[in-house]
Design an enzyme around this catalytic site. Sequence first.
Site, short mmCIF file in Angstrom:
data_model
loop_
_atom_site.label_atom_id
_atom_site.label_comp_id
_atom_site.label_asym_id
_atom_site.label_seq_id
_atom_site.Cartn_x
_atom_site.Cartn_y
_atom_site.Cartn_z
N TYR A 1 0.72 -1.08 0.12
CA TYR A 1 -0.19 0.11 0.00
C TYR A 1 0.90 1.28 0.06
O TYR A 1 0.38 2.22 -0.69
CB TYR A 1 -1.09 0.10 1.27
CG TYR A 1 -2.27 -0.95 0.90
CD1 TYR A 1 -2.42 -2.16 1.21
CD2 TYR A 1 -3.30 -0.33 0.12
CE1 TYR A 1 -3.24 -3.04 0.94
CE2 TYR A 1 -4.51 -1.07 -0.25
CZ TYR A 1 -4.41 -2.54 0.13
OH TYR A 1 -5.28 -3.48 -0.05
N ARG B 1 1.76 1.66 -3.83
CA ARG B 1 0.57 2.43 -4.46
C ARG B 1 0.37 3.84 -3.88
O ARG B 1 -0.11 4.74 -4.56
CB ARG B 1 -0.41 1.42 -4.11
CG ARG B 1 -0.52 0.08 -4.90
CD ARG B 1 -1.52 -0.69 -4.55
NE ARG B 1 -2.78 -0.36 -4.94
CZ ARG B 1 -4.00 -0.83 -4.62
NH1 ARG B 1 -3.98 -1.69 -3.45
NH2 ARG B 1 -5.12 -0.41 -4.74
N ASP C 1 -8.13 5.84 -5.03
CA ASP C 1 -6.94 6.82 -5.28
C ASP C 1 -7.43 8.21 -4.92
O ASP C 1 -6.56 9.09 -4.75
CB ASP C 1 -6.51 6.80 -6.68
CG ASP C 1 -7.53 6.72 -7.76
OD1 ASP C 1 -7.39 6.12 -8.98
OD2 ASP C 1 -8.55 7.66 -7.61
N HIS D 1 -15.28 1.35 -2.17
CA HIS D 1 -14.27 0.77 -1.38
C HIS D 1 -13.04 1.42 -0.60
O HIS D 1 -11.88 0.75 -0.32
CB HIS D 1 -13.34 -0.16 -2.81
CG HIS D 1 -14.30 -0.93 -3.33
ND1 HIS D 1 -13.97 -1.46 -4.67
CD2 HIS D 1 -15.44 -1.47 -2.95
CE1 HIS D 1 -14.92 -2.21 -5.11
NE2 HIS D 1 -15.74 -2.51 -4.14
N CYS E 1 -7.20 2.04 12.26
CA CYS E 1 -6.81 1.19 13.19
C CYS E 1 -7.32 -0.25 12.87
O CYS E 1 -8.63 -0.33 12.72
CB CYS E 1 -7.00 1.43 14.69
SG CYS E 1 -6.69 0.03 15.81
N GLY F 1 -14.61 2.28 -17.35
CA GLY F 1 -13.36 1.67 -16.90
C GLY F 1 -13.35 0.66 -15.92
O GLY F 1 -12.43 0.68 -14.74
N THR F 2 -14.50 -0.41 -16.08
CA THR F 2 -14.34 -1.48 -14.93
C THR F 2 -14.60 -2.77 -15.53
O THR F 2 -15.48 -2.82 -16.56
CB THR F 2 -15.26 -1.16 -13.92
OG1 THR F 2 -15.36 -2.25 -13.18
CG2 THR F 2 -16.84 -1.11 -14.47
#
Length: 257
Positions: A76, A79, A113, A128, A136, A200-201
């Site tokens: 991550y 990214r 993003d 998402h 946490c 775009g999926t």
Amino acid sequence: MSRRTIQADAELCPELLDRWRAARRIAVLTGAGVSAESGIPTFRAAQTGLWAQHDPMQLASPEGFAADPTLVWDWYAWRRRLIAEAQPNPGHHALARLGEAHPAFTLITQNVDGLHQRAGSRAVLELHGNITRTICSKTRRPISEDWLARHADSRPPPSPYVADGLARPDVVWFGEALDAAVLDQATRAVQACDLMLIVGTAGAVHPAAGLAAVAHSAGALLIEINPETSALTRLADWHLAGPSAHCLPRLVGALGQ
Ligand code: BV8
């Protein structure tokens, strides 16, 4: 297959433009493809170089994090650095203009993003989550960038709240439930829309991908923008077969935006 496929540089047919201009309530669902032209590899294509040997489905899961928190934290972090260096592309900006101009517009994204918001889109429904936020792992309470900086020598940093907690990205992993309120808002928007853009999926991840079927069942017109066909193309009335950074400005431009 969709009823009509239009190649990227072909004229947008008058019937499509009439329906597009007549749309009263627009819902948009974007996937990783809308960020591809900002240099953010799509989720599965992200496995290049150092990460080629890892399965993103495994890394983006509670089991993957429990098995190797440092590996997942580093993935991550990589990214996040890619995203920090990226800029929104003309597709993101076209959707921001459309959202500003259209009175009944809902932008739903699978992406984590934050590029839609950086392009100026407001009230984005992030199904998402968002990779730039950290929580946490036990309490799911927010963890500040200041705390992370002060504990950067630990990968992942510890939780400031509980001894057995760790810092983790504020994203929905495979096997985790989506935020019920966000999913409900998105479902209501696609049930009420008369036109849905699917951009775009691959349409492989649920329940996000299922929103297209909800709109279709509710009688909405579906327009897909994707250089390839997807699992959702069969539901689309039109498939604009091209990159979103090219097709979205053309479509939004047709509304004078
Ligand atoms: C849940 C955050 C239940 C993390 C992501 C029903 C049927 C089948 C399976 C399931 C189902 N219901 C649930 C499941 C299981 C699972 C699932 O969907 N599995 C699939 C893969 C088989 N779903 C879940 O686990 C979800 N949770 O249902 O929980 C539950 C309920 C109660 C209690 C407990 C549990 C959670 C799913 C969320 C996973 N998290 N992201 C992170 O990013 O690290 S998903 C992640 O992958 C992305 O967010 C994105 O949504 C998804 C897809 O990524 P990509 O493949 O890269 O992108 P995309 O699919 O968009 O493909 C790229 C496309 O762009 C291509 O079509 C390409 O042609 C196109 N393209 C390329 N260039 C361009 C372009 N298009 C336009 N322009 C271009 N230039």
